[in-house]
Write a protein that holds these residues in place. Structure first.
Motif, PDB file in Angstrom:
ATOM      1  N   ASN A  25      66.142  93.830  75.334  1.00 51.26           N
ATOM      2  CA  ASN A  25      66.947  92.384  75.767  1.00 51.26           C
ATOM      3  C   ASN A  25      66.112  91.784  76.870  1.00 51.26           C
ATOM      4  OD1 ASN A  25      69.404  91.199  75.680  1.00 51.26           O
ATOM      5  ND2 ASN A  25      69.433  91.762  77.906  1.00 51.26           N
ATOM      6  N   LEU A  26      66.318  90.619  76.361  1.00 48.77           N
ATOM      7  CA  LEU A  26      65.363  89.480  77.283  1.00 48.77           C
ATOM      8  C   LEU A  26      66.422  89.040  78.087  1.00 48.77           C
ATOM      9  CD1 LEU A  26      63.082  87.627  75.090  1.00 48.77           C
ATOM     10  CD2 LEU A  26      62.728  89.761  76.338  1.00 48.77           C
ATOM     11  N   ASP A  27      66.616  89.472  79.521  1.00 49.35           N
ATOM     12  CA  ASP A  27      67.572  88.597  80.481  1.00 49.35           C
ATOM     13  C   ASP A  27      67.468  87.134  80.722  1.00 49.35           C
ATOM     14  OD1 ASP A  27      68.454  91.243  80.595  1.00 49.35           O
ATOM     15  OD2 ASP A  27      67.458  91.690  82.334  1.00 49.35           O
ATOM     16  N   TYR A  28      66.166  87.020  80.639  1.00 51.67           N
ATOM     17  CA  TYR A  28      65.685  85.490  81.027  1.00 51.67           C
ATOM     18  C   TYR A  28      64.459  85.152  80.481  1.00 51.67           C
ATOM     19  CZ  TYR A  28      62.879  87.013  85.387  1.00 51.67           C
ATOM     20  OH  TYR A  28      62.273  87.659  85.814  1.00 51.67           O
ATOM     21  N   VAL A  29      64.064  83.890  79.991  1.00 51.91           N
ATOM     22  CA  VAL A  29      62.824  83.299  79.846  1.00 51.91           C
ATOM     23  C   VAL A  29      62.734  81.875  80.320  1.00 51.91           C
ATOM     24  CG1 VAL A  29      61.335  82.824  77.906  1.00 51.91           C
ATOM     25  CG2 VAL A  29      62.828  84.713  77.516  1.00 51.91           C
ATOM     26  N   ARG A  30      62.155  81.701  81.473  1.00 57.35           N
ATOM     27  CA  ARG A  30      62.193  80.712  82.172  1.00 57.35           C
ATOM     28  C   ARG A  30      60.821  80.061  82.287  1.00 57.35           C
ATOM     29  NH1 ARG A  30      66.050  83.183  86.930  1.00 57.35           N
ATOM     30  NH2 ARG A  30      67.631  83.632  85.463  1.00 57.35           N
ATOM     31  N   ILE A  31      60.742  78.694  82.534  1.00 58.77           N
ATOM     32  CA  ILE A  31      59.485  78.065  82.563  1.00 58.77           C
ATOM     33  C   ILE A  31      59.134  77.192  83.852  1.00 58.77           C
ATOM     34  CG2 ILE A  31      60.307  75.886  81.290  1.00 58.77           C
ATOM     35  CD1 ILE A  31      57.529  76.127  79.759  1.00 58.77           C
ATOM     36  N   THR A  32      58.189  76.933  84.491  1.00 54.78           N
ATOM     37  CA  THR A  32      57.955  76.194  85.565  1.00 54.78           C
ATOM     38  C   THR A  32      56.711  75.266  85.038  1.00 54.78           C
ATOM     39  OG1 THR A  32      55.991  77.300  86.591  1.00 54.78           O
ATOM     40  CG2 THR A  32      58.362  77.949  87.272  1.00 54.78           C
ATOM     41  N   ASP A  33      56.168  74.584  85.893  1.00 54.52           N
ATOM     42  CA  ASP A  33      55.100  73.575  85.493  1.00 54.52           C
ATOM     43  C   ASP A  33      53.926  74.342  85.316  1.00 54.52           C
ATOM     44  OD1 ASP A  33      56.878  71.330  86.048  1.00 54.52           O
ATOM     45  OD2 ASP A  33      56.192  70.923  88.040  1.00 54.52           O
ATOM     46  N   VAL A  34      53.795  75.546  85.601  1.00 49.45           N
ATOM     47  CA  VAL A  34      52.476  76.072  85.486  1.00 49.45           C
ATOM     48  C   VAL A  34      52.566  77.418  84.881  1.00 49.45           C
ATOM     49  CG1 VAL A  34      51.163  75.046  87.259  1.00 49.45           C
ATOM     50  CG2 VAL A  34      52.626  76.974  87.925  1.00 49.45           C
TER      51      VAL A  34
END
Length: 712
Positions: free
Chosen positions: A4-13
């Protein structure tokens, strides 16, 4: 293997991933990695394995596999594709990671649904935990518990908003897009002594729209406010799409808005308040939706912003059009777009409803509309400041009296006899329908032994109910205790309106109830579990009055556990691959999401533990589907009713206790769980479309594999 993927987040880098995975081979045999487009190991990947005690407590993994959690972070290049690889000795899963997609959605859906993960994880070592929870809370309670424990930390809205708003690149692309149907949208705004900074931000938000075929129509009733007049003149000179008129006197909110409406020349009109802000893609998304169909009405989701415009909070993630929710309060509010010919045909705004003039107008527009489209995107920002209703509902109490009259007038126009009461919650209303003719209600109760529970159920209705034209059809289902049959005999002698009929075959909830209906003389059928108890004396009046509406097919009640927490307040299709209760476990007086646990509203389904329907309709759709022996039958019935075009209603004012499954017992053995899973599989085969597209009464911004009404 399950994951299970609880979250996949992205920042500028960086891309950040968190989740968990288990394998029959043990967590130490799992290899987790990030691959590039060449299927080679990506560079500078930081991977950490962590302990997930929450999964152990939920019964999803054994103690020895508690270190199944992981977090990953790695740098990325915008145009490239990456893969999360999870492998054990036998299987490998690769999940595609596109920066653009992650940025837009902020999640990657696991390719296995939550229900499949749950089934994979139930084994001999943890089944005892599951059975214990089932005994205490039922199968649905177990599902809700697991979902809530695994997804206990919902994403804060401010963070969600930043991750889901369109990027500059997306906005620039929208400006270049062309549609086959490009109607002019007239945005009408009444202004009155608007603070200049709010006025500028409001107008700028329209100018910044990525869809360009609009006009801004402003009617100012500020009575000589030179600063406002100067600002309007300046903007009108800069952009000829901006029109304004200066009124000789303030004509009130309705009069001023009607003056703005007179300036409109577009095919559609959008309602906009003078101190609010439109998202830059608001009109683009409206016109994009109009490519599907030239809808009569469209509305969007919204949030609130602070006076300085820096913070977004209190989002209203709305369902698709819900007539009963709208009659309970104006959940549509902003952004509301309607065909110009409709708003002009109904005569625009009516001053006698000032304060709730939008509510009154929307009712009349809806009555004239054939198609209504909900756009599930936050496209309108309602400003909170000292003088706004958003900031202090009590600041305009007169508005709620106007809202009450708007609802009453709606029912008068459509010929439905009802009265409307304030609920004590600002802007929330209780519609009480009359029951003309007082038709006979047949109460269908299957029963096996447990005469104390049955007696409590029947006597609570006989002694409390204000609605008296009822009959009881008790379906005897393989009882074994002599006292049960003695009780039946006594009950029938004591009450002429009680009839006991005998079911000779094995347990099949659907077949038993269908059999009971064959003895019913009433026009309306109230299906009731034997472990329920009436709380509110008007409980049947509430259910029946609503069900007697021509457009309603099923009405369900608010069910409480003995500790006054909610057991049922509506059912959403999709949870666990099937369906689940929402607002479950909250206190009796808690509001629930957007107050939906305290008012009447529409859902795709309600539980048949206490559910009323028209007998004619029940027979028309074939009653309960007997392939569903124990589970899924009530949800299936409700979906069949929905296919006929009728509403399924949850009525929060009909309250009952539900002690849950005492007579039959719980799905608490591996055999019963296997049967339950089999019935879920049949349900999935029968109703693939709603499971794929999503429940129309549950906003798609809420992931179906998270706890109800939480962002992921």
């Amino acid at each position: 293997m399950a994951y299970n993927l609880d979250y996949v987040r992205i920042t500028d880098v960086k891309i950040l991933i968190g989740g968990w995975t288990i394998s029959d081979w043990g967590v130490d045999q799992l290899k987790i990695s990030i691959l590039n487009e060449k299927m080679e190991a990506a560079e500078d990947v930081k991977l950490a394995r962590n302990d997930r005690k929450d999964l152990v407590e939920a019964g999803l993994v054994e103690e020895e596999n508690s270190k199944c959690g992981f977090t990953i972070e790695f740098p990325y290049e915008e145009e490239k594709i990456y893969y999360l690889s999870i492998a054990d000795k036998k299987k490998r899963k690769r999940i595609e990671l596109k920066p653009e997609v992650i940025r837009r959605n902020n999640k990657v859906e696991a390719r296995r649904g939550f229900a499949k993960q749950l089934v994979k994880c139930i084994n001999k070592k943890n089944i005892e935990k599951g059975i214990k929870h089932i005994r205490e809370h039922g199968v649905k309670g177990l599902k809700e518990y697991i979902v809530s424990r695994v997804n206990a930390s919902a994403m804060p809205y401010g963070e969600w908003f930043e991750l889901n708003k369109p990027t500059k690149k997306e906005l620039e692309k929208q400006k270049k897009d062309k549609f086959e149907f490009e109607p002019k949208i007239s945005i009408i705004v009444p202004t009155y002594k608007t603070p200049i900074n709010f006025l500028r931000e409001m107008i700028d938000s329209v100018i910044d729209q990525t869809y360009s075929n609009w006009e801004l129509c402003i009617a100012d009733g500020s009575e000589g406010d030179s600063a406002v007049e100067a600002e309007l003149e300046k903007y009108a000179k800069q952009d000829d799409r901006i029109k304004y008129t200066l009124l000789e006197k303030n004509e009130g909110i309705s009069g001023n808005t009607n003056a703005a409406l007179k300036l409109a020349t577009g095919e559609y009109v959008g309602l906009f308040d003078h101190d609010d802000i439109l998202a830059p893609n608001a009109l683009y998304e409206v016109v994009k939706a109009l490519q599907e169909k030239e809808y009569d009405i469209l509305y969007t989701d919204e949030d609130k912003i602070t006076g300085d415009g820096k913070e977004h909070n209190d989002p209203n993630f709305k369902p698709d059009f819900s007539m009963d929710l709208f009659c309970s309060h104006n959940y549509i509010t902003h952004f509301f777009v309607v065909k110009t010919n409709i708003i002009k045909k109904i005569g625009g705004f009516r001053p006698e409803y000032d304060g709730s003039q939008d509510y009154d107008l929307m009712f009349r527009c809806i009555e004239s509309a054939d198609s209504i489209k909900h756009i599930p995107m936050i496209l309108y920002h309602w400003r909170i400041h000292m003088n706004s209703v958003a900031g202090d509902p009590a600041s305009k109490m007169y508005a709620y009296d106007a809202g009450k009259r708007a609802i009453e007038d709606h029912f008068k126009r459509i010929g439905v006899k009802a009265k409307v009461e304030h609920t004590g919650l600002w802007g929330m209303y209780h519609v009480i329908y009359e029951t003309p003719g007082n038709p006979l209600v047949s109460i269908i109760i299957p029963n096996k032994d447990h005469t104390d529970d049955l007696d409590k159920c029947v006597k609570s209705i006989i002694n409390k109910s204000k609605y008296k034209n009822i009959e009881f059809i008790i379906i005897e289902n393989n009882s074994t205790e002599d006292k049960t049959f003695a009780y039946y005999e006594k009950l029938q002698k004591e009450y002429e309106n009680v009839k006991v009929v005998k079911w000779e075959e094995g347990f099949n909830y659907s077949a038993i109830n269908n059999y009971g209906v064959s003895f019913a003389k009433g026009e309306y059928l109230l299906f009731l579990n034997n472990d329920t108890e009436m709380i509110t004396p008007t409980a049947i009046n509430e259910l029946l009055g609503c069900c007697m509406r021509e457009d309603v097919g099923v009405v369900g009640a608010k069910l409480l556990y003995s500790d006054d927490t909610v057991q049922h307040a509506g059912v959403v299709v999709g949870f666990g691959g099937y369906a689940g209760h929402v607002n479950m476990g909250i206190r009796r007086d808690d509001y629930g999401y957007m107050v939906r646990a305290q008012i009447s509203c529409n859902y795709s389904a309600v539980t048949a533990a206490c559910m009323i329907t028209k007998k004619e309709l029940f027979e028309q759709v074939g009653g309960f589907d007997e392939q569903f022996v124990v589970a899924c039958n009530d949800v299936d019935y409700c979906l069949k009713v929905r296919e006929t075009g009728k509403w399924v209603v949850f009525n929060a004012f009909s309250e009952w206790y539900h002690y849950e499954s005492k007579s039959r017992g719980y799905e608490d053995t591996p055999e019963k769980l296997k049967r339950f899973e089999g019935e879920v599989a049949k349900f999935q085969k029968k109703w693939p479309e709603i499971l794929e597209k999503g429940d129309p009464f549950y906003n798609p911004n809420f992931p179906i594999d998270k706890a109800p009404f939480t962002l992921g």
